[in-house]
Each structure stands twice: as C-alpha cells, then as structure tokens.
Design a protein around this motif. Structure first.
Motif, PDB file in Angstrom:
ATOM      1  N   PRO A 113      77.130 -66.456 -23.639  1.00 29.71           N
ATOM      2  CA  PRO A 113      76.569 -65.578 -24.488  1.00 29.71           C
ATOM      3  C   PRO A 113      77.153 -65.321 -25.865  1.00 29.71           C
ATOM      4  O   PRO A 113      76.289 -65.342 -26.902  1.00 29.71           O
ATOM      5  N   GLU A 117      75.440 -65.667 -29.700  1.00 28.49           N
ATOM      6  CA  GLU A 117      75.077 -64.840 -30.052  1.00 28.49           C
ATOM      7  C   GLU A 117      75.074 -65.156 -31.455  1.00 28.49           C
ATOM      8  O   GLU A 117      74.767 -65.157 -32.639  1.00 28.49           O
ATOM      9  N   LYS A 156      66.140 -65.153 -20.939  1.00 28.70           N
ATOM     10  CA  LYS A 156      64.917 -63.433 -21.304  1.00 28.70           C
ATOM     11  C   LYS A 156      65.989 -63.100 -21.966  1.00 28.70           C
ATOM     12  O   LYS A 156      65.429 -62.967 -23.098  1.00 28.70           O
ATOM     13  N   SER A 157      66.991 -63.450 -22.718  1.00 31.68           N
ATOM     14  CA  SER A 157      68.223 -63.457 -24.046  1.00 31.68           C
ATOM     15  C   SER A 157      67.733 -63.348 -25.287  1.00 31.68           C
ATOM     16  O   SER A 157      67.815 -62.950 -25.495  1.00 31.68           O
TER      17      SER A 157
END
Length: 345
Positions: A113, A117, A156-157
């Motif tokens: 993640p 990001e 979802k992220s």
C-alpha cells in the motif's frame, strides 16, 4: 547514411540499482542512434559489428532478425529505428504506420500500500500487484479466502478511478490457480498473469475455460513465434511480450497477429532504463490493439532525476495514468552522453 561504429555502455543507477546497457550506433553523417538492452555480451557486440557496420539504418527489420532471441535484437532495433526516424525527420511511430492515439496508458508494479500511495501521488492509476503466497499450501479454501480478502481490500482502497492486475509470480499449482482466477472475477482485475508453476497448454486451457478473468501471457518469451500457438489455442486474452528484449518491430508483428484474434497487447518493461520507456511510447502509439504499457517502478526522487537527465526530458512522468508521446524525429529524445560515460561500469 551508413553505420560506422557500435558501442555499448553497461550502466547501473546508484539509487535503486537498476542495471541496463545502452547501445550507441554512429553513422558517417554524424547522426547517432541509441538502443537499450538488459545486458550485451562481448561476443554479441563483435557479431553486431561484423553484420551491421556498413549497413543502412533503414534495414532495421532485416538486421533485427539476424539477432532473433538474443538481447541484442531489442537494443539494435531501437537504435536503428532511432536513426531511421532522424533520417526521415519523423518520430518512430510515423515509420510504424502513424499514431493510433495521442497518449499511452501506464501500469506500474507496486507490492504494498505504501508504494501504491507514492505511485498514485506521481500520477499512476493502474498497478500490477504480486500475489502474496504462503510457503506451503495446507488449505485451498483458506488460501483462496485470503487472496480474495486481500484484493477486496485493494479494490476498495483504489476506488473507481484506478485499476489493478495480478502477478502470480509462477507460484501456484494448477488447481489453486484456477480457484483464484475464478474467485477474483467479481473484483474485475485488468488481467492475471504467471499464475502457475508450469503453464502448459492443458493447464492454461482449464483456467481459461473456467473463468472470465483475462489471462496475460508471454512475459518469458524470447521470440514471437510461440505467440501464434497461444492465440490459436485460445488461452490468452492479453499478450505480454518483453519490449526491451524483442524490440519494436517484432512486437508490432506480434500485435498484428493478435489483432486477428481480437486480442490486445500490453508490453512488459519492469526493469531497465528510460530509453525503453520512450521506445514503448512509439510502439503503443502505433498499434491499434494496444492496451497498456508496464513501466519501471521508480520511487526515489534522486533516481527519477537521474533518469530524466539521462534522456533530457521527463518522459516517464505519468499524468492521470497516461504518458505523453514524443514529437521529435527518431525516438525523440537526446541522450546525455556525459551522464552515460559517468555511469558506465
């Protein structure tokens, strides 16, 4: 215009350690063409000088074929096309049939993640995510449930404005690979690739027949001949050929073949330098069934600055998930040879 010299420069970036070799082809007109390979052996350079010096750059396809299945093929193809484009005063994609689009969609490998990001902040909107597998599979239901849970959270992220593809890293037995491909269907990955340890035709046919998740194949190929078998057998939804290894015109031939089977092309370029990224822009622009281009994962600001300086331009800068096309003749970039010589090992 005749070729007079061929020089290779093995490079390693001090930040991140990416290693690749730049190939410089000089001509009697003073024009210079550049290509890129993962590495080039001394024997390959000797043979290239024997076959290519004295030839015209416009023979790029014929000369590339003399090195089929060798790393020299991709680098030579890029460099000769660079020269041919400069001689014609046109971008390479014009030599390859003209642009079919004005920008190229990009995807980058991102394992966690935090990396996703950071890449999202750089402008990326598509991510190639490795499948995290246990050292030993003791329960198929538990394995599949864990994978689904992981990628459900990922979906979802990412939200509605980003996509992902799945890299299985050739780590699954056939039955588990099929289960996971089926289980991922509701999450709509762009594709899954390298799911099985031994991807023979029977295994691929089983996965393809039992799920609607697109299969990406071709990462490990060293020539384009096997592409026809993959297409004929109906086991591939997306052709994933290595651009740096094969070169632009061989991939364009493979794309033309794939087009007759209504199959898209998403070339790989996970490692290496910015010159292959630039070459990928010309390829992506010139083929109608292009889908997306994998680009190297570069998070370090220092590495990004160096790569931009090497090709004197921010050609790997992604804006809203896309890369812009060069417009100058040849590959459209100017290599800073002072940086090349400073980085040369």
């Amino acid at each position: 215009m005749k070729i007079t010299a061929i020089t290779a420069f093995p490079l390693r970036e001090p930040q991140g350690g990416k290693a690749y070799t730049l190939l410089k082809i000089s001509t009697d007109s003073g024009a210079v063409g550049w290509g890129e390979a993962a590495s080039l052996s001394p024997a390959a350079l000797v043979r290239a000088r024997e076959l290519v010096v004295g030839q015209e750059p416009s023979r790029y396809d014929f000369l590339t074929r003399q090195f089929a299945a060798e790393p020299m093929a991709g680098a030579l193809n890029m460099a000769l096309l660079d020269l041919a484009g400069k001689a014609a005063n046109a971008p390479v994609y014009q030599l390859l049939g003209g642009p079919t689009r004005n920008r190229v969609r990009a995807i980058v490998a991102a394992a966690n993640p935090a990396a996703r990001e950071q890449f999202a902040a750089q402008g990326h909107r598509a991510f190639l995510v490795p499948l995290a597998l246990p050292q030993a599979i003791t329960s198929r239901p538990k394995l599949v449930a864990g994978v689904v849970e992981e990628f459900t959270a990922l979906r979802k992220s990412l939200g509605e404005n980003a996509d992902f593809a799945v890299d299985g890293q050739a780590g699954l037995p056939a039955l588990e690979a099929t289960d996971i491909a089926v289980a991922l269907e509701p999450l709509h990955p762009l594709w899954v690739e390298r799911l099985v340890r031994e991807p023979n035709a029977e295994v691929l046919s089983r996965i393809s027949s039992e799920c609607a998740t697109p299969l990406g194949l071709g990462n490990e190929l060293t020539e384009i001949g096997p592409v026809q078998n993959l297409l004929r057998e109906g086991n591939v939804d997306l052709i994933r050929l290595p651009l740096q290894r094969l070169g632009l015109t061989p991939l364009r031939r493979a794309a033309a073949l794939a087009e007759t089977y209504y199959t898209a092309v998403a070339p790989t370029h996970a490692e290496g330098g910015p010159l292959t990224t630039v070459a990928a822009l010309h390829l992506g622009a010139s083929i109608p069934n292009f889908f997306i281009q994998e680009v190297p994962a570069v998070l370090s600001a220092e590495a990004r600055t160096l790569r931009d300086a090497l090709v004197r331009g921010s050609w790997e800068a992604v804006r809203e998930g896309y890369l812009s096309l060069p417009t100058k003749p040849g590959l459209g970039v100017e290599i800073d040879e002072s940086i090349v010589r400073r980085m040369a090992q």
